[in-house]
Design an enzyme around this catalytic site. Structure first.
Site, PDB file in Angstrom:
ATOM      1  N   GLU A 263     -17.361   6.120  -2.318  1.00 10.51           N
ATOM      2  CA  GLU A 263     -16.277   6.193  -2.698  1.00 10.51           C
ATOM      3  C   GLU A 263     -16.237   7.882  -2.354  1.00 10.51           C
ATOM      4  OE1 GLU A 263     -13.383   5.308  -5.894  1.00 10.51           O
ATOM      5  OE2 GLU A 263     -15.078   2.884  -5.840  1.00 10.51           O
TER       6      GLU A 263
HETATM    7  O1  G3I Z   1       1.429  -2.786  -4.018  1.00 10.48           O
HETATM    8  C1  G3I Z   1       2.103  -2.281  -4.315  1.00 10.48           C
HETATM    9  C2  G3I Z   1       3.269  -1.914  -3.864  1.00 10.48           C
HETATM   10  O2  G3I Z   1       4.167  -3.287  -3.435  1.00 10.48           O
HETATM   11  C3  G3I Z   1       4.200  -1.177  -4.650  1.00 10.48           C
HETATM   12  O3  G3I Z   1       5.456  -0.435  -4.450  1.00 10.48           O
HETATM   13  C4  G3I Z   1       3.553   0.405  -5.433  1.00 10.48           C
HETATM   14  C5  G3I Z   1       4.536   0.801  -6.165  1.00 10.48           C
HETATM   15  O4  G3I Z   1       3.596   1.626  -6.948  1.00 10.48           O
HETATM   16  O5  G3I Z   1       2.192  -0.592  -5.981  1.00 10.48           O
HETATM   17  C6  G3I Z   1       1.931  -1.106  -4.962  1.00 10.48           C
HETATM   18  O6  G3I Z   1       0.132  -1.112  -5.576  1.00 10.48           O
HETATM   19  C7  G3I Z   1      -0.958   0.039  -5.953  1.00 10.48           C
HETATM   20  C8  G3I Z   1      -1.817  -0.063  -5.235  1.00 10.48           C
HETATM   21  O7  G3I Z   1      -3.208   0.501  -5.295  1.00 10.48           O
HETATM   22  C9  G3I Z   1      -2.171  -0.814  -3.448  1.00 10.48           C
HETATM   23  O8  G3I Z   1      -1.881   0.865  -3.220  1.00 10.48           O
HETATM   24  C10 G3I Z   1      -1.061   0.762  -7.225  1.00 10.48           C
HETATM   25  O9  G3I Z   1       0.722   1.495  -7.869  1.00 10.48           O
HETATM   26  C11 G3I Z   1      -1.867   2.073  -7.535  1.00 10.48           C
HETATM   27  O10 G3I Z   1      -2.292   1.819  -9.019  1.00 10.48           O
HETATM   28  C12 G3I Z   1      -3.486   1.034  -6.816  1.00 10.48           C
HETATM   29  O11 G3I Z   1      -3.966   2.352  -7.057  1.00 10.48           O
HETATM   30  C13 G3I Z   1      -4.990   1.662  -6.887  1.00 10.48           C
HETATM   31  C14 G3I Z   1      -6.300   2.276  -7.905  1.00 10.48           C
HETATM   32  O12 G3I Z   1      -7.520   2.048  -7.417  1.00 10.48           O
HETATM   33  C15 G3I Z   1      -6.320   0.731  -8.437  1.00 10.48           C
HETATM   34  O13 G3I Z   1      -6.333  -0.375  -7.936  1.00 10.48           O
HETATM   35  C16 G3I Z   1      -5.860   3.395  -5.689  1.00 10.48           C
HETATM   36  O14 G3I Z   1      -4.968   2.907  -4.757  1.00 10.48           O
HETATM   37  C17 G3I Z   1      -7.119   3.264  -4.961  1.00 10.48           C
HETATM   38  O15 G3I Z   1      -7.736   3.973  -4.476  1.00 10.48           O
HETATM   39  C18 G3I Z   1      -7.909   3.115  -6.355  1.00 10.48           C
HETATM   40  O16 G3I Z   1      -9.628   3.449  -6.230  1.00 10.48           O
HETATM   41  C19 G3I Z   1      -9.993   3.637  -6.728  1.00 10.48           C
HETATM   42  C20 G3I Z   1     -11.342   2.106  -6.503  1.00 10.48           C
HETATM   43  O17 G3I Z   1     -11.389   0.672  -6.461  1.00 10.48           O
HETATM   44  C21 G3I Z   1     -13.084   2.278  -8.366  1.00 10.48           C
HETATM   45  N1  G3I Z   1     -12.861   3.992  -8.291  1.00 10.48           N
HETATM   46  C22 G3I Z   1     -12.202   4.337  -7.885  1.00 10.48           C
HETATM   47  C23 G3I Z   1     -10.907   4.933  -7.506  1.00 10.48           C
HETATM   48  C24 G3I Z   1     -10.268   5.760  -7.945  1.00 10.48           C
HETATM   49  O18 G3I Z   1      -9.169   5.598  -8.810  1.00 10.48           O
END
Ligand code: G3I
Length: 360
Positions: A263
């Site tokens: 990552e």
């Molecule tokens: O899909 C929904 C959308 O429908 C909604 O309108 C929007 C409003 O907040 O949220 C969207 O979901 C988001 C999702 O990403 C998809 O884009 C979530 O809020 C958001 O919390 C989520 O964040 C991701 C996070 O992991 C949690 O899953 C980040 O993009 C992603 O970069 C992050 O990745 C993690 C790795 O999996 C593990 N290592 C750390 C890394 C960074 O935190």
């Protein structure tokens, strides 16, 4: 209402897949990263965005031969409700990867932050159910994509943010540390050919955490648990010493496992690893800062090539590869410039630095 939204989303992905299905690699005078690298280079992607955004798609197809889903393959996306599986986005990722000759990396089977709320609720009443769910979920999921997903982050972030202790997640509290070994066993049963990774962050800078993870790996191997890879996320900061990164990577490689920088990004500012926990040290980026970042990216590529034996070089994956899309800014409430493309999707000095590090 939910069903209608899901049908719409499926249709949209289908249409976009059809429209973009015959996209072939755009020509470019400059060699892309994958062409100068002796090991796979990847990027984290969201399938909906990839299918909609042709500029992003060009970057991917020019530079990467591996992709990881940023969130589309997490448990909350695959099993959003009790007894409901939603395979649409994962199917679409498989389709996109196969049409474009990209390795698809599965992220992630078990992760506390990727666990949907309904699983927490159900498990609070019944731990036996949780153990059975772990098995059926992994076997069904990995089995469905057998031969199509090359490798999996089987367990993500099973250790505390700092230090060498297991993270006390729902999985750990209800099932004990055996949940990790079992997850690997179930995944291997479902696809014996897939590479299976343990993935975590700060291993390059927190020696106590790295030692804890290395000890777990020794124990798993002694118990014949089918782990074949170690992922280090490499969310780096400019002030993490290169010598410390190098020494940590050397220790990881000594496990004999495949090593994935899974990552990669490099920030200038600081944070405390929690949501909203950014500390804005730099409010703007200067050409000098961008040159220093390029140097760091170059060094990271060199460390990988020099410290990880060829047979263990699984590859390097960028976590978001444009400053427009980086997760860092919204997550830590920061303004930073951690990736290899700027917010206009132009390659930064970091891009050229990394490319140099891959070949020189
Ligand atoms: O899909 C929904 C959308 O429908 C909604 O309108 C929007 C409003 O907040 O949220 C969207 O979901 C988001 C999702 O990403 C998809 O884009 C979530 O809020 C958001 O919390 C989520 O964040 C991701 C996070 O992991 C949690 O899953 C980040 O993009 C992603 O970069 C992050 O990745 C993690 C790795 O999996 C593990 N290592 C750390 C890394 C960074 O935190």
């Amino acid at each position: 209402m939910q069903k209608a939204a899901q049908t719409y989303s499926t249709l949209l992905i289908l249409c976009l897949t059809l429209i973009t299905g015959c996209v072939s690699e755009p020509s470019s005078d400059d060699k892309g990263l994958k062409e100068v690298s002796s090991f796979p280079i990847g990027g984290a992607v969201e399938i909906r965005q990839v299918l909609q955004d042709s500029s992003l798609r060009s970057i991917i197809l020019n530079n990467f031969n591996s992709i990881t889903a940023t969130s589309d393959m997490k448990m909350y996306a695959i099993a959003p409700r009790d007894s409901v599986y939603n395979w649409d986005k994962a199917d679409s990722l498989v389709d996109f990867s196969q049409r474009n000759d990209l390795r698809l990396f599965g992220h992630t089977l078990v992760w506390h932050s990727g666990t949907p709320r309904w699983v927490f609720q159900k498990a609070s009443e019944d731990s036996v159910w949780l153990g059975n769910f772990l098995k059926t979920y992994i076997q069904e999921y990995v089995g469905r994509y057998k031969g199509k997903v090359a490798a999996w982050d089987v367990v993500n972030e099973g250790f505390d943010t700092q230090g060498g202790e297991y993270r006390e997640t729902l999985w750990y509290n209800k099932l004990g540390k055996e949940y990790i070994a079992n997850a690997f066993r179930y995944a291997h049963e479902a696809d014996p050919e897939a590479d299976l990774f343990y993935n975590d962050f700060n291993l390059e800078r927190d020696t106590a955490k790295l030692n804890g993870v290395l000890k777990m790996i020794e124990e798993l191997k002694a118990d014949n648990v089918p782990i074949t890879g170690l992922g280090v996320q490499m969310h780096l900061r400019m002030d993490i010493p290169d010598s410390l990164i190098r020494e940590s990577v050397r220790k990881m490689a000594a496990t004999g496992l495949k090593i994935h920088f899974s990552e990669l990004d490099i920030i200038f500012n600081r944070h405390d690893d929690t949501r909203g926990g950014g500390e804005q040290l730099y409010s703007r980026v200067t050409p000098e800062m961008l040159e220093e970042q390029a140097q760091k990216y170059e060094t990271v590529a060199q460390i990988y090539r020099e410290e990880v034996p060829e047979a263990q070089q699984f590859g390097i994956t960028f976590w978001d590869f444009t400053d427009r899309d980086t997760w860092i800014n919204p997550f830590f409430d920061l303004k930073d410039w951690p990736t290899i493309y700027d917010s206009e999707l132009q390659p930064k000095p970091a891009y050229y630095g990394f490319r140099k590090g891959l070949s020189e």
